[in-house]
Motif scaffolding. Structure first.
Motif, PDB file in Angstrom:
ATOM      1  N   ALA A 145       0.863  -1.191   0.000  1.00  0.00           N
ATOM      2  CA  ALA A 145       0.000   0.000   0.000  1.00  0.00           C
ATOM      3  C   ALA A 145       0.896   1.236   0.000  1.00  0.00           C
ATOM      4  O   ALA A 145       1.910   1.271   0.702  1.00  0.00           O
ATOM      5  N   ARG A 146       0.496   2.235  -0.790  1.00  0.00           N
ATOM      6  CA  ARG A 146       1.216   3.510  -0.784  1.00  0.00           C
ATOM      7  C   ARG A 146       0.365   4.542  -0.098  1.00  0.00           C
ATOM      8  O   ARG A 146      -0.843   4.604  -0.317  1.00  0.00           O
ATOM      9  N   CYS A 147       1.007   5.344   0.731  1.00  0.00           N
ATOM     10  CA  CYS A 147       0.289   6.402   1.442  1.00  0.00           C
ATOM     11  C   CYS A 147      -0.310   7.365   0.402  1.00  0.00           C
ATOM     12  O   CYS A 147       0.372   7.776  -0.541  1.00  0.00           O
ATOM     13  N   ARG A 148      -1.558   7.700   0.612  1.00  0.00           N
ATOM     14  CA  ARG A 148      -2.214   8.581  -0.359  1.00  0.00           C
ATOM     15  C   ARG A 148      -1.918  10.050  -0.078  1.00  0.00           C
ATOM     16  O   ARG A 148      -2.503  10.936  -0.696  1.00  0.00           O
ATOM     17  N   ARG A 149      -1.022  10.295   0.837  1.00  0.00           N
ATOM     18  CA  ARG A 149      -0.560  11.679   1.039  1.00  0.00           C
ATOM     19  C   ARG A 149       0.877  11.835   0.565  1.00  0.00           C
ATOM     20  O   ARG A 149       1.186  12.687  -0.245  1.00  0.00           O
ATOM     21  N   CYS A 150       1.777  10.940   1.055  1.00  0.00           N
ATOM     22  CA  CYS A 150       3.196  11.117   0.711  1.00  0.00           C
ATOM     23  C   CYS A 150       3.659  10.170  -0.390  1.00  0.00           C
ATOM     24  O   CYS A 150       4.751  10.336  -0.930  1.00  0.00           O
ATOM     25  N   GLY A 151       2.866   9.134  -0.696  1.00  0.00           N
ATOM     26  CA  GLY A 151       3.225   8.224  -1.776  1.00  0.00           C
ATOM     27  C   GLY A 151       4.186   7.119  -1.372  1.00  0.00           C
ATOM     28  O   GLY A 151       4.568   6.294  -2.197  1.00  0.00           O
ATOM     29  N   GLU A 152       4.590   7.068  -0.101  1.00  0.00           N
ATOM     30  CA  GLU A 152       5.537   6.038   0.344  1.00  0.00           C
ATOM     31  C   GLU A 152       4.799   4.733   0.653  1.00  0.00           C
ATOM     32  O   GLU A 152       3.657   4.741   1.111  1.00  0.00           O
ATOM     33  N   GLU A 153       5.502   3.611   0.433  1.00  0.00           N
ATOM     34  CA  GLU A 153       4.949   2.323   0.846  1.00  0.00           C
ATOM     35  C   GLU A 153       5.025   2.216   2.365  1.00  0.00           C
ATOM     36  O   GLU A 153       6.023   2.624   2.962  1.00  0.00           O
ATOM     37  N   TYR A 154       3.982   1.672   2.978  1.00  0.00           N
ATOM     38  CA  TYR A 154       4.021   1.608   4.443  1.00  0.00           C
ATOM     39  C   TYR A 154       3.466   0.315   5.013  1.00  0.00           C
ATOM     40  O   TYR A 154       3.605   0.057   6.220  1.00  0.00           O
ATOM     41  N   ALA A 155       2.808  -0.500   4.217  1.00  0.00           N
ATOM     42  CA  ALA A 155       2.249  -1.770   4.711  1.00  0.00           C
ATOM     43  C   ALA A 155       1.783  -2.552   3.503  1.00  0.00           C
ATOM     44  O   ALA A 155       1.806  -2.047   2.373  1.00  0.00           O
ATOM     45  N   SER A 156       1.365  -3.790   3.750  1.00  0.00           N
ATOM     46  CA  SER A 156       0.821  -4.547   2.624  1.00  0.00           C
ATOM     47  C   SER A 156      -0.590  -4.047   2.331  1.00  0.00           C
ATOM     48  O   SER A 156      -1.333  -3.664   3.239  1.00  0.00           O
ATOM     49  N   ARG A 157      -0.928  -4.076   1.065  1.00  0.00           N
ATOM     50  CA  ARG A 157      -2.277  -3.642   0.664  1.00  0.00           C
ATOM     51  C   ARG A 157      -3.335  -4.532   1.323  1.00  0.00           C
ATOM     52  O   ARG A 157      -4.382  -4.056   1.784  1.00  0.00           O
ATOM     53  N   MET A 158      -3.015  -5.821   1.412  1.00  0.00           N
ATOM     54  CA  MET A 158      -3.957  -6.757   2.049  1.00  0.00           C
ATOM     55  C   MET A 158      -4.250  -6.332   3.489  1.00  0.00           C
ATOM     56  O   MET A 158      -5.404  -6.312   3.926  1.00  0.00           O
ATOM     57  N   HIS A 159      -3.207  -5.947   4.209  1.00  0.00           N
ATOM     58  CA  HIS A 159      -3.367  -5.563   5.605  1.00  0.00           C
ATOM     59  C   HIS A 159      -4.237  -4.308   5.739  1.00  0.00           C
ATOM     60  O   HIS A 159      -5.128  -4.237   6.578  1.00  0.00           O
ATOM     61  N   VAL A 160      -3.958  -3.341   4.870  1.00  0.00           N
ATOM     62  CA  VAL A 160      -4.721  -2.093   4.937  1.00  0.00           C
ATOM     63  C   VAL A 160      -6.195  -2.345   4.610  1.00  0.00           C
ATOM     64  O   VAL A 160      -7.099  -1.881   5.318  1.00  0.00           O
ATOM     65  N   GLU A 161      -6.440  -3.115   3.566  1.00  0.00           N
ATOM     66  CA  GLU A 161      -7.830  -3.398   3.193  1.00  0.00           C
ATOM     67  C   GLU A 161      -8.542  -4.193   4.280  1.00  0.00           C
ATOM     68  O   GLU A 161      -9.715  -3.938   4.595  1.00  0.00           O
ATOM     69  N   ASP A 162      -7.830  -5.139   4.883  1.00  0.00           N
ATOM     70  CA  ASP A 162      -8.444  -5.917   5.968  1.00  0.00           C
ATOM     71  C   ASP A 162      -8.755  -5.027   7.170  1.00  0.00           C
ATOM     72  O   ASP A 162      -9.784  -5.191   7.832  1.00  0.00           O
ATOM     73  N   LEU A 163      -7.834  -4.101   7.469  1.00  0.00           N
ATOM     74  CA  LEU A 163      -8.070  -3.207   8.616  1.00  0.00           C
ATOM     75  C   LEU A 163      -9.283  -2.313   8.370  1.00  0.00           C
ATOM     76  O   LEU A 163     -10.056  -2.031   9.300  1.00  0.00           O
TER      77      LEU A 163
END
Lengths: 355, 224
Positions: A285-303
């Motif tokens: 997953a990329r932060c939608r503010r700074c554009g940096e990767e910070y976690a897995s997309r799966m984890h963010v969607e699950d959260l």
């Protein structure tokens, strides 16, 4: 899920597990032929503890975040193409994390030493006590030989060993060795709890001291029994037997409610490990503010799904964001300071709701 | 228990980036040797402004709710503690879900740790380590009366909004007296992007103009 049905489901699982264990006790002791009636109190305490532990476990599993890891963890473990690798990883994690407590050693040596001693003492004691209490294991003299002991497992003859031998001495004193391990661990843990200011600030009697007191009481009364029949011709043996049984039964009855429940929660760490490994292999997953990767997309969607089920409403209409979970922790730390600066600069209008 | 009359006030605009809080934090007995406070450059490319980030101790902590191991507990006096060591499975849910980005994950230890308001100290009525050493008053632990005397042009606020979610906290943030909004709208601060696209001059994300800083720093009572 309504609270009533959650509890009913958990109670049903608890009752089912208790019935299954009771059935295994009857079957494993050959219709109670090898069941020691003197240990019936222990048996009923174990059955109650089984109901309590499974009930609480089932309640715990129905919490949205726990349910997610339970479902995903098993799904990842049983994925066909990775079963072999998963088994190897599981073995490694069991050895490092569970057998040697590697992660606790990194936290604090005193905590790790105490935990390792208590854990192995309890495992040893449980491995001896439960099969004996359930009638799954019993000992008898070998047919026609008074100098030989025969161990029976589920009623089937197993190992034979001389009564007067090192093996016999070690086997029949197994609970003594377990007591030594537990008492040493309890002493280390007590020392830490009495000297560590940080621990003192948050520790509670029921959560932190009672388990240690109970483990010490079981070990000490167990050793008193050994001392009574070995060196004191059985002095006060009956009283000590009742006292020891009381300490064990109280601990078993209390097991579902207190700190010992972490024994059953801890294996969740294995599922979490698999989940994190899968996350690292997948899209990030990329932060939608700074554009940096910070976690897995799966984890963010699950959260996001977990938060929704918990009733949180972090959805936002801010352009290109959609949900606050798409903002990385670092940006989350910066934004309140920015919001404050904006208020100082613009007044309340700067803090208008954007919804 | 943290005495009811003692409160934690943060004023990020006053932060001078001295790192005293970072070093003092690691002296705390509840997380010995490890600093739990974050000191962030708000936008390093365009401003030297820094902000200390402590746990805000939410009334309904998201970190605790999303914890699968039920490891994060809030004490009766409202302090959200670090994950309980026997339970934490280091899943990182709390790290990602905290709206303020506070919890720290320590992968080697398989443990989440966070600011616990130096509970060994604050529960005894003492200041948390960071507030003890902060020279600019960005971190202040005291009574409402004390903060009102020291910051006559400021008032504390403890309600924040992230999208549609409102979060009430035990720790309060200082905002202009008489112009305090109903809540601090954190997402609204995101409208300007760090890349500067669409920013008005002087209103860029991360850029804190000097006049804004001055307004909060040099109010009557100053940094006493």
């Amino acid at each position: 899920m309504p609270g009533g049905s959650v509890k009913a489901k958990a109670a049903a699982w608890g009752a089912a597990a208790t019935v299954v264990l009771a059935g295994l006790i009857v079957a494993g002791s050959r219709n109670l032929a090898h069941f020691d009636a003197a240990l019936v109190g222990y048996t009923f305490a174990v059955l109650f503890a089984t109901f309590g532990v499974v009930y609480r476990y089932a309640m715990w599993l129905q919490r949205p975040p726990t349910a997610l890891y339970w479902r995903k963890g098993w799904g990842l473990f049983l994925r066909r193409r990775r079963t072999g690798r998963n088994l190897v990883q599981l073995a490694g994690r069991l050895a490092g994390g569970f057998a040697f407590n590697a992660f606790i050693w990194k936290r604090n040596w005193a905590r790790a030493a105490a935990h390792l001693l208590i854990m192995w003492g309890c495992i040893l004691a449980a491995a001896v006590t439960f099969p004996l209490v359930f009638g799954w294991v019993h000992f008898a003299s070998a047919p026609g030989r008074l100098d030989l002991y025969q161990a029976y497992v589920f009623g089937f003859p197993a190992q034979t060993f001389p009564v007067e031998s090192l093996t016999g001495f070690i086997v029949f004193h197994m609970l003594v060795w377990a007591s030594f391990l537990v008492i040493a661990g309890v002493m280390l843990a007590m020392r830490r709890r009495m000297r560590d200011h940080g621990a003192a600030a948050v520790q509670q009697f029921g959560e932190d001291f009672l388990p240690l007191i109970l483990l010490f009481a079981i070990s000490a009364t167990g050793l008193m029994l050994t001392a009574s029949y070995t060196w004191m011709e059985g002095y006060a043996y009956d009283f000590l037997a009742i006292l020891h049984a009381a300490t064990v039964i109280f601990t078993l009855l209390w097991m579902p409610f207190g700190k010992f429940f972490h024994i059953f929660m801890r294996p969740a760490q294995l599922g979490v490990g698999l989940y994190k490994d899968a996350g690292r292999r997948g899209e990030q997953a990329r932060c939608r503010r700074c554009g940096e990767e910070y976690a897995s997309r799966m984890h963010v969607e699950d959260l996001i799904e977990v938060e929704r089920r918990l009733g949180y409403r972090y959805e936002t209409d801010a352009a290109g964001v959609d949900h606050y979970q798409w903002i990385c922790p670092r940006c989350r730390r910066r934004l309140p300071a920015l919001a404050q600066a904006t208020i100082w600069g613009d007044g309340p209008s700067a803090a208008r709701p954007n919804e | 228990m943290v005495p009811d009359h003692l409160m934690f006030f943060i004023d990020p605009n006053r932060c001078i980036g001295c790192q005293s809080c970072v070093h003092a934090c690691s002296e705390c007995d509840t997380h010995k040797g490890m600093s739990m406070i974050h000191l962030e450059y708000v936008d390093r490319q365009r401003s030297v402004q820094t902000a200390p980030v402590v746990c805000m101790h939410c009334d309904s902590p998201t970190c605790a709710e999303v914890c699968p191991a039920d490891a994060i507990k809030r004490t009766p006096d409202g302090v959200v503690q670090s994950a309980r060591k026997p339970r934490c499975v280091a899943c990182n849910n709390c790290v990602l879900a905290c709206p303020f980005g506070v919890p720290k994950s320590n992968p080697g230890l398989e443990l989440m740790m966070k600011c616990d308001m130096c509970y060994d100290r604050s529960s005894a009525g003492l200041k948390p380590m960071c507030a003890t050493v902060c020279p600019s008053g960005a971190l202040f632990f005291g009574t409402q009366e004390q903060v009102e005397m020291l910051r006559p042009r400021s008032e504390p606020i403890n309600r924040f909004r992230f999208g549609r979610q409102e979060v009430a906290t035990k720790v309060r943030m200082m905002v202009p007296r008489g112009r305090a909004p109903e809540f601090v709208d954190v997402v609204a601060a995101m409208e300007g992007r760090p890349d500067g696209a669409g920013d008005e001059p002087g209103r860029g994300d991360g850029f804190v103009p000097v006049d804004m800083l001055m307004a909060s720093l040099y109010e009557d009572g100053g940094s006493r």
